[in-house]
Design a protein around this motif. Structure first.
Motif, short mmCIF file in Angstrom:
data_model
loop_
_atom_site.label_atom_id
_atom_site.label_comp_id
_atom_site.label_asym_id
_atom_site.label_seq_id
_atom_site.Cartn_x
_atom_site.Cartn_y
_atom_site.Cartn_z
N PHE A 1 4.18 7.73 10.87
CA PHE A 1 5.14 7.27 11.80
C PHE A 1 4.91 5.70 11.34
O PHE A 1 5.76 5.07 11.39
N VAL A 2 3.74 5.49 11.30
CA VAL A 2 3.25 3.88 10.88
C VAL A 2 4.29 3.45 9.78
O VAL A 2 4.64 2.56 9.64
N VAL A 3 3.99 4.24 8.82
CA VAL A 3 4.47 3.89 7.45
C VAL A 3 6.06 3.78 7.65
O VAL A 3 6.71 2.89 7.03
N LEU A 4 6.74 4.85 8.26
CA LEU A 4 7.98 4.59 8.50
C LEU A 4 8.63 3.64 9.14
O LEU A 4 9.71 3.18 8.87
N ILE A 5 7.79 3.10 10.03
CA ILE A 5 8.27 1.97 10.66
C ILE A 5 7.87 0.60 9.79
O ILE A 5 8.68 -0.20 9.71
N LEU A 6 6.76 0.50 9.52
CA LEU A 6 6.23 -0.63 8.64
C LEU A 6 6.90 -0.93 7.67
O LEU A 6 7.02 -1.79 7.05
N GLY A 7 7.14 0.28 6.79
CA GLY A 7 7.59 0.13 5.32
C GLY A 7 9.10 -0.74 5.14
O GLY A 7 9.04 -1.50 4.47
N PRO A 8 10.01 -0.18 5.92
CA PRO A 8 11.24 -1.18 5.67
C PRO A 8 10.98 -2.59 6.50
O PRO A 8 11.90 -3.38 5.69
N CYS A 9 10.09 -2.54 7.29
CA CYS A 9 9.86 -3.88 7.85
C CYS A 9 9.50 -4.86 6.76
O CYS A 9 9.57 -5.91 6.73
N LEU A 10 8.45 -4.21 6.18
CA LEU A 10 7.90 -5.01 4.99
C LEU A 10 8.65 -5.22 3.89
O LEU A 10 8.66 -6.58 3.22
N TRP A 11 9.48 -4.39 3.48
CA TRP A 11 10.40 -4.55 2.54
C TRP A 11 11.45 -5.60 2.89
O TRP A 11 12.16 -6.41 2.02
N LEU A 12 11.90 -5.73 4.10
CA LEU A 12 12.84 -6.54 4.47
C LEU A 12 12.42 -8.04 4.36
O LEU A 12 12.85 -8.99 4.12
N LEU A 13 11.19 -8.31 4.73
CA LEU A 13 10.22 -9.50 4.89
C LEU A 13 10.11 -9.94 3.16
O LEU A 13 10.25 -11.03 2.89
N PHE A 14 9.82 -9.05 2.42
CA PHE A 14 9.75 -9.35 0.97
C PHE A 14 11.02 -9.77 0.40
O PHE A 14 11.11 -10.73 -0.20
N VAL A 15 12.08 -9.20 0.87
CA VAL A 15 13.62 -9.36 0.06
C VAL A 15 13.89 -10.60 0.69
O VAL A 15 14.45 -11.42 0.17
N GLN A 16 13.68 -10.90 1.95
CA GLN A 16 13.95 -12.18 2.62
C GLN A 16 13.47 -13.36 2.05
O GLN A 16 13.72 -14.45 1.61
N ALA A 17 11.83 -13.27 1.44
CA ALA A 17 11.08 -14.20 1.00
C ALA A 17 11.78 -14.47 -0.53
O ALA A 17 11.86 -15.55 -1.02
N VAL A 18 12.20 -13.25 -1.32
CA VAL A 18 12.68 -13.63 -2.40
C VAL A 18 14.00 -14.26 -2.48
O VAL A 18 14.35 -15.25 -3.33
N LYS A 19 15.03 -14.02 -1.57
CA LYS A 19 16.15 -14.72 -1.40
C LYS A 19 15.91 -16.25 -0.95
O LYS A 19 16.79 -17.13 -1.45
N ARG A 20 15.11 -16.31 -0.30
CA ARG A 20 14.53 -17.73 0.19
C ARG A 20 14.26 -18.66 -1.06
O ARG A 20 14.55 -19.80 -1.26
N SER A 21 13.49 -18.11 -1.94
CA SER A 21 12.99 -18.64 -3.06
C SER A 21 13.93 -18.81 -4.10
O SER A 21 14.31 -19.90 -4.67
N TYR B 1 4.46 -19.77 0.34
CA TYR B 1 5.47 -19.61 1.68
C TYR B 1 5.37 -20.81 2.44
O TYR B 1 6.23 -21.26 3.22
N TYR B 2 4.37 -21.86 2.36
CA TYR B 2 4.95 -23.16 2.92
C TYR B 2 5.82 -23.79 2.24
O TYR B 2 6.69 -24.48 3.32
N GLN B 3 6.02 -23.64 1.14
CA GLN B 3 7.27 -24.36 0.47
C GLN B 3 8.82 -23.57 0.89
O GLN B 3 9.60 -24.28 1.13
N LEU B 4 8.54 -22.08 1.20
CA LEU B 4 9.81 -21.52 1.56
C LEU B 4 10.17 -21.81 2.84
O LEU B 4 11.35 -21.90 3.39
N PHE B 5 9.19 -22.33 3.76
CA PHE B 5 9.44 -22.46 5.22
C PHE B 5 9.83 -24.11 5.00
O PHE B 5 10.89 -24.23 6.29
N PHE B 6 9.70 -24.72 4.43
CA PHE B 6 9.99 -26.27 4.78
C PHE B 6 11.00 -26.89 3.77
O PHE B 6 11.38 -27.92 3.94
N GLU B 7 10.88 -26.40 2.55
CA GLU B 7 11.81 -27.09 1.45
C GLU B 7 13.21 -26.72 1.80
O GLU B 7 13.58 -25.70 1.70
N ARG B 8 14.01 -27.86 1.58
CA ARG B 8 15.49 -27.62 1.60
C ARG B 8 16.12 -26.87 0.57
O ARG B 8 15.52 -26.98 -0.64
#
Length: 134
Positions: free
Chosen positions: A50-70, A86-93
């Motif tokens: 149950f934890v894997v089914l919930i956390l798996g898609p959430c982790l994938w979504l966070l990974f994909v969003q970081a790649v897109k931000r990059s 990640y500091y650069q991802l959060f603050f660089e325009r």
């Protein structure tokens, strides 16, 4: 915002990245508060899946969003393997123009509000106003 959230292609703005991270943290916090135990104490196999089914898609979504931000700042998605990046991802325009990963997400958002024929004039006037500030 949030178009194709599970696709590795495209770009997202800082705002969308911040919202994704806050949503992820909120969802994970809520999940563990309702479970009333941490992932380290789960011993039952059914609870583990149950934890894997919930956390798996959430982790994938966070990974994909970081790649897109990059992609938005014009860098490779592989750089997210470095935790300090990640500091650069959060603050660089992001890059203000179209790069090989797609259009500027701010311009895409403007297109939904301003008709295409007026968008060019709006962006040119905005650039002129920025030039006056310097």
């Amino acid at each position: 915002m949030f178009q194709n959230p599970f696709s590795l292609k495209g770009r997202i703005s800082r705002t969308e990245f911040w919202l994704s991270c806050f949503a992820y943290l909120g969802l994970i916090s809520l999940f563990f508060m309702t479970m009333d135990k941490s992932a380290a104490t789960i011993r039952n196999t059914s609870e583990h899946w149950f934890v894997v089914l919930i956390l798996g898609p959430c982790l994938w979504l966070l990974f994909v969003q970081a790649v897109k931000r990059s992609h938005d700042i014009g860098k490779s998605g592989w750089l997210i393997m470095n935790p300090y990046y990640y500091y650069q991802l959060f603050f660089e325009r992001g890059q203000p123009c179209t790069n090989h990963h797609g259009e500027d997400p701010r311009v895409v958002r403007l297109r939904s509000v301003i008709p295409d024929d007026d968008l060019f004039n709006y962006l040119n006037e905005h650039k002129r106003n920025l030039g006056r500030d310097n």
